[in-house]
Design a protein around this motif. Structure first.
Motif, short mmCIF file in Angstrom:
data_model
loop_
_atom_site.label_atom_id
_atom_site.label_comp_id
_atom_site.label_asym_id
_atom_site.label_seq_id
_atom_site.Cartn_x
_atom_site.Cartn_y
_atom_site.Cartn_z
N ASN A 62 0.85 -1.18 0.00
CA ASN A 62 0.00 0.00 0.00
C ASN A 62 0.89 1.23 0.00
N ASP A 63 0.32 2.37 0.30
CA ASP A 63 1.10 3.61 0.28
C ASP A 63 2.23 3.62 1.31
N LYS A 64 2.10 2.81 2.34
CA LYS A 64 3.12 2.79 3.39
C LYS A 64 4.21 1.74 3.15
N GLY A 65 4.04 0.94 2.12
CA GLY A 65 5.03 -0.10 1.82
C GLY A 65 4.38 -1.46 1.74
N LEU A 66 5.05 -2.49 2.22
CA LEU A 66 4.51 -3.84 2.19
C LEU A 66 3.25 -3.92 3.05
N ASP A 67 2.21 -4.51 2.48
CA ASP A 67 0.96 -4.70 3.21
C ASP A 67 0.90 -6.17 3.66
N LEU A 68 1.42 -6.44 4.84
CA LEU A 68 1.53 -7.82 5.31
C LEU A 68 0.16 -8.43 5.58
N LYS A 69 -0.81 -7.62 6.02
CA LYS A 69 -2.15 -8.13 6.26
C LYS A 69 -2.79 -8.58 4.97
N ALA A 70 -2.65 -7.78 3.94
CA ALA A 70 -3.20 -8.14 2.63
C ALA A 70 -2.48 -9.36 2.06
N ALA A 71 -1.17 -9.45 2.33
CA ALA A 71 -0.39 -10.58 1.84
C ALA A 71 -0.89 -11.88 2.48
N LYS A 72 -1.16 -11.85 3.78
CA LYS A 72 -1.63 -13.06 4.46
C LYS A 72 -3.01 -13.46 3.96
N MET A 73 -3.86 -12.48 3.65
CA MET A 73 -5.17 -12.79 3.09
C MET A 73 -5.02 -13.42 1.70
N SER A 74 -4.07 -12.89 0.92
CA SER A 74 -3.82 -13.45 -0.41
C SER A 74 -3.30 -14.88 -0.29
N PHE A 75 -2.45 -15.13 0.71
CA PHE A 75 -1.91 -16.48 0.90
C PHE A 75 -3.03 -17.47 1.21
N MET A 76 -3.99 -17.04 2.02
CA MET A 76 -5.11 -17.92 2.34
C MET A 76 -5.89 -18.27 1.08
N ASN A 77 -6.09 -17.29 0.21
CA ASN A 77 -6.80 -17.54 -1.05
C ASN A 77 -5.98 -18.44 -1.98
N LEU A 78 -4.65 -18.31 -1.92
CA LEU A 78 -3.79 -19.08 -2.81
C LEU A 78 -3.62 -20.52 -2.35
#
Length: 239
Positions: A62-78
């Protein structure tokens, strides 16, 4: 069979058996290793662009850099892709920031970026490129990796292990029960057949020597016309 040919045949048979045994062990070892390496190479070729695809299709910053929360949600979907893949977010120095594995199973906190740079700089993968397995302190595995870039700045890397521990356990179990056992029996059967055929050929070669030695012994027992002949007979009889 005479002592000469018995000794000669026994020595040849023993040497041949040892050679076949060593060749068999070496061949089986090389066969299994090359088969495993080929499988890793094919897997890495097939999924070389997986990390780049995930980075492109899933917003990991996101605007602040790595979005680790979004990454973990993406991992669950993957995870729908199956247990063959493990996803990790690395910072620019290789430190692990997030991952798809269960808590407590990841032992490493850092991944050596040398293999990552090798992968990203490779024009073509001619042999498997392995990197640190975050679940082990000393094991390495094939992987796919892609930089996470925002406005020209590398925020980190998406590091994907190809062949998770669950997949490896399942694969090894199948190999031990079927393919490995079949291959081992084929190697053993081939070696036994080749050894028996070779011993038969050796027997055919040494059989004329047996007859020759027997005849010479008969002449030696009956006596020679010359001293040289007696010496030769005694030398042959001594084998």
């Amino acid at each position: 069979m005479s002592r000469l040919t018995n000794t000669l045949y026994a020595r040849l048979a023993l040497c041949l058996t040892i050679i076949f045994l060593l060749v068999g062990i070496f061949s089986a070892n090389m066969l299994f290793k090359s088969s495993a390496a080929h499988q890793r190479l094919v897997t890495q070729h097939m999924h070389a662009d997986l990390a780049a695809f995930v980075v492109k299709e899933h917003l990991l910053f996101n605007d602040k850099g790595l979005d680790l929360k979004a990454a973990k949600m993406s991992f669950m979907n993957l995870m729908v892709l199956g247990p063959n893949f493990e996803f990790y977010i690395l910072d620019p120095k290789g430190n692990i920031e997030a991952y798809s594995a269960d808590p407590g199973v990841v032992k490493r906190t850092h991944v050596n970026l040398a293999s990552v740079e090798t992968f990203l700089g490779a024009q073509d993968i001619g042999s498997p490129i392995v990197g640190d397995n975050p679940r082990s302190y000393d094991q390495q595995k094939i992987f796919s990796v892609a930089p996470i870039v925002q406005k020209g700045q590398t925020l980190g890397y998406l590091y994907v292990i190809l062949g998770s521990d669950i997949f490896d356990s399942f694969s090894e179990s199948l190999s031990q029960n079927n393919i490995l056992r079949t291959g081992l029996w084929l190697v053993v059967a081939g070696l036994i057949f080749s050894l028996l055929a070779s011993l038969l050929v050796i027997g055919m070669i040494t059989r004329p020597l047996s007859r020759l030695t027997s005849q010479v012994k008969q002449v030696a027992n009956a006596g020679f016309a010359s001293e040289a002949g007696q010496t030769a007979g005694e030398a042959l009889s001594a084998w």
